[in-house]
Write a protein that holds these residues in place. Sequence first.
Motif, mmCIF file in Angstrom:
data_model
loop_
_atom_site.group_PDB
_atom_site.id
_atom_site.type_symbol
_atom_site.label_atom_id
_atom_site.label_comp_id
_atom_site.label_asym_id
_atom_site.label_seq_id
_atom_site.Cartn_x
_atom_site.Cartn_y
_atom_site.Cartn_z
ATOM 1 N N THR A 97 0.841 -1.199 0.000
ATOM 2 C CA THR A 97 0.000 0.000 0.000
ATOM 3 C C THR A 97 0.873 1.244 0.000
ATOM 4 O O THR A 97 0.648 2.189 -0.757
ATOM 5 N N ARG A 98 1.921 1.228 0.855
ATOM 6 C CA ARG A 98 2.850 2.372 0.880
ATOM 7 C C ARG A 98 3.527 2.530 -0.478
ATOM 8 O O ARG A 98 3.657 3.639 -0.997
ATOM 9 N N ALA A 99 3.993 1.402 -1.050
ATOM 10 C CA ALA A 99 4.711 1.465 -2.329
ATOM 11 C C ALA A 99 3.792 1.967 -3.440
ATOM 12 O O ALA A 99 4.205 2.750 -4.302
ATOM 13 N N ALA A 100 2.532 1.544 -3.417
ATOM 14 C CA ALA A 100 1.580 1.965 -4.459
ATOM 15 C C ALA A 100 1.285 3.458 -4.343
ATOM 16 O O ALA A 100 1.126 4.147 -5.352
ATOM 17 N N ASP A 101 1.240 3.979 -3.105
ATOM 18 C CA ASP A 101 0.996 5.415 -2.905
ATOM 19 C C ASP A 101 2.109 6.247 -3.536
ATOM 20 O O ASP A 101 1.931 7.411 -3.865
ATOM 21 N N ARG A 102 3.300 5.608 -3.687
ATOM 22 C CA ARG A 102 4.481 6.305 -4.186
ATOM 23 C C ARG A 102 4.491 6.365 -5.712
ATOM 24 O O ARG A 102 5.172 7.165 -6.307
ATOM 25 N N GLY A 103 3.754 5.447 -6.388
ATOM 26 C CA GLY A 103 3.744 5.454 -7.858
ATOM 27 C C GLY A 103 3.441 4.073 -8.410
ATOM 28 O O GLY A 103 3.122 3.150 -7.661
ATOM 29 N N ALA A 104 3.571 3.919 -9.750
ATOM 30 C CA ALA A 104 3.236 2.657 -10.410
ATOM 31 C C ALA A 104 4.140 1.530 -9.906
ATOM 32 O O ALA A 104 5.326 1.747 -9.636
ATOM 33 N N LEU A 105 3.577 0.323 -9.781
ATOM 34 C CA LEU A 105 4.349 -0.831 -9.303
ATOM 35 C C LEU A 105 5.068 -1.499 -10.476
ATOM 36 O O LEU A 105 4.522 -1.601 -11.569
ATOM 37 N N ASP A 106 6.328 -1.983 -10.241
ATOM 38 C CA ASP A 106 7.050 -2.639 -11.330
ATOM 39 C C ASP A 106 6.676 -4.123 -11.402
ATOM 40 O O ASP A 106 5.816 -4.607 -10.671
ATOM 41 N N ARG A 107 7.389 -4.859 -12.302
ATOM 42 C CA ARG A 107 7.014 -6.255 -12.579
ATOM 43 C C ARG A 107 6.993 -7.113 -11.318
ATOM 44 O O ARG A 107 6.026 -7.830 -11.065
ATOM 45 N N ILE A 108 8.046 -7.030 -10.502
ATOM 46 C CA ILE A 108 8.100 -7.888 -9.308
ATOM 47 C C ILE A 108 7.082 -7.403 -8.273
ATOM 48 O O ILE A 108 6.408 -8.196 -7.620
ATOM 49 N N GLU A 109 6.908 -6.087 -8.178
ATOM 50 C CA GLU A 109 5.953 -5.539 -7.203
ATOM 51 C C GLU A 109 4.515 -5.954 -7.522
ATOM 52 O O GLU A 109 3.641 -5.879 -6.659
ATOM 53 N N GLN A 110 4.258 -6.373 -8.775
ATOM 54 C CA GLN A 110 2.895 -6.744 -9.157
ATOM 55 C C GLN A 110 2.567 -8.216 -8.873
ATOM 56 O O GLN A 110 1.483 -8.691 -9.223
ATOM 57 N N GLN A 111 3.487 -8.936 -8.241
ATOM 58 C CA GLN A 111 3.219 -10.343 -7.883
ATOM 59 C C GLN A 111 2.040 -10.417 -6.906
ATOM 60 O O GLN A 111 1.765 -9.462 -6.182
ATOM 61 N N ALA A 112 1.403 -11.607 -6.861
ATOM 62 C CA ALA A 112 0.288 -11.809 -5.924
ATOM 63 C C ALA A 112 0.807 -11.739 -4.487
ATOM 64 O O ALA A 112 1.993 -11.989 -4.222
ATOM 65 N N ILE A 113 -0.104 -11.430 -3.567
ATOM 66 C CA ILE A 113 0.288 -11.196 -2.173
ATOM 67 C C ILE A 113 0.961 -12.420 -1.551
ATOM 68 O O ILE A 113 1.883 -12.278 -0.740
ATOM 69 N N ASP A 114 0.566 -13.641 -1.961
ATOM 70 C CA ASP A 114 1.176 -14.819 -1.326
ATOM 71 C C ASP A 114 2.661 -14.964 -1.688
ATOM 72 O O ASP A 114 3.440 -15.537 -0.941
ATOM 73 N N PHE A 115 3.057 -14.402 -2.836
ATOM 74 C CA PHE A 115 4.489 -14.358 -3.184
ATOM 75 C C PHE A 115 5.248 -13.585 -2.095
ATOM 76 O O PHE A 115 6.293 -14.034 -1.603
ATOM 77 N N PHE A 116 4.715 -12.435 -1.698
ATOM 78 C CA PHE A 116 5.384 -11.608 -0.683
ATOM 79 C C PHE A 116 5.277 -12.231 0.705
ATOM 80 O O PHE A 116 6.175 -12.072 1.529
ATOM 81 N N GLU A 117 4.181 -12.949 0.963
ATOM 82 C CA GLU A 117 4.057 -13.652 2.255
ATOM 83 C C GLU A 117 5.153 -14.702 2.369
ATOM 84 O O GLU A 117 5.785 -14.849 3.413
ATOM 85 N N ARG A 118 5.401 -15.428 1.286
ATOM 86 C CA ARG A 118 6.459 -16.450 1.315
ATOM 87 C C ARG A 118 7.831 -15.799 1.450
ATOM 88 O O ARG A 118 8.698 -16.288 2.180
ATOM 89 N N ALA A 119 8.019 -14.669 0.762
ATOM 90 C CA ALA A 119 9.311 -13.961 0.865
ATOM 91 C C ALA A 119 9.521 -13.493 2.310
ATOM 92 O O ALA A 119 10.617 -13.644 2.869
#
Length: 212
Positions: free
Chosen positions: A150-172
Amino acid sequence: MVNPTTAGKFIVIEGLEGAGKSSAIALVREFLTQLNDAEPVCTREPGGTPTAEKIRALVKNVSDDDPLCDEAECLLMYAARAQLVANVIKPALANGQWVLGDRHNLSSLAYQGGGRGLLPLVQAVSRATLGDFAPDLTLYLDIPPQLGLTRAADRGALDRIEQQAIDFFERARETYLTLANADENIEIIDASQPMAKVHQDILAVLKSRLTA
Ligand code: Z5A
């Protein structure tokens, strides 16, 4: 012991998108400059050398008709890192300079290892390219993925990796936490707190780890 032949130290800031790495780096940079009476060498990954910056552009902006497969993404991250370590980080440390990194190997373990599910490949390539070279201290800024994105999106458009599904980031994140809890050279900072408190916690860690 890490970097046994060098006087400089390698300090790394890690975290998911929107964790607040940019302002943390500014704070740590200022701290190190005062501590050593000299600016640290600042790096970012992927990137930080002319060749590694080309690799960064490649992994961040992939054309739809030739999608980057996960294994290629992993190998490109390490190609960029190998260049940076050989041509910037190790020479600086050998020269007695301190190095401040915006991401390093832990990002690959978390994103490609945890997020993409390629941990055995990441560990093998890490061993082959870095050996036992590792940061002297890593500050991992821990944040729930939803808040960070949410913070990153407020800053501007999301790049390719930032557009991954949320479970990708949960695993990371899970991988970040598992590895951080098992390594005494990684400190976990609660980055969901207000920025002033996050910075207070970072300074407390720096003082106790670098000036004690
Ligand atoms: N990647 C990988 O997959 N494997 C690897 O091995 C490596 C990297 C090395 C690099 O992109 C991408 O490559 C990254 C991981 C992957 N991609 N993803 N997804 P990058 O370098 O362009 O982006 P980044 O590394 O994610 O960093 P960033 O975007 O520059 O910084 P950040 O930490 O994510 O966010 P920030 O700009 O510091 O903060 C975001 C906003 O939140 C900003 O408006 C702040 O003012 C605000 N903020 C920060 N802290 C707070 C607090 N505490 N409260 C409230 N608001 C805050």
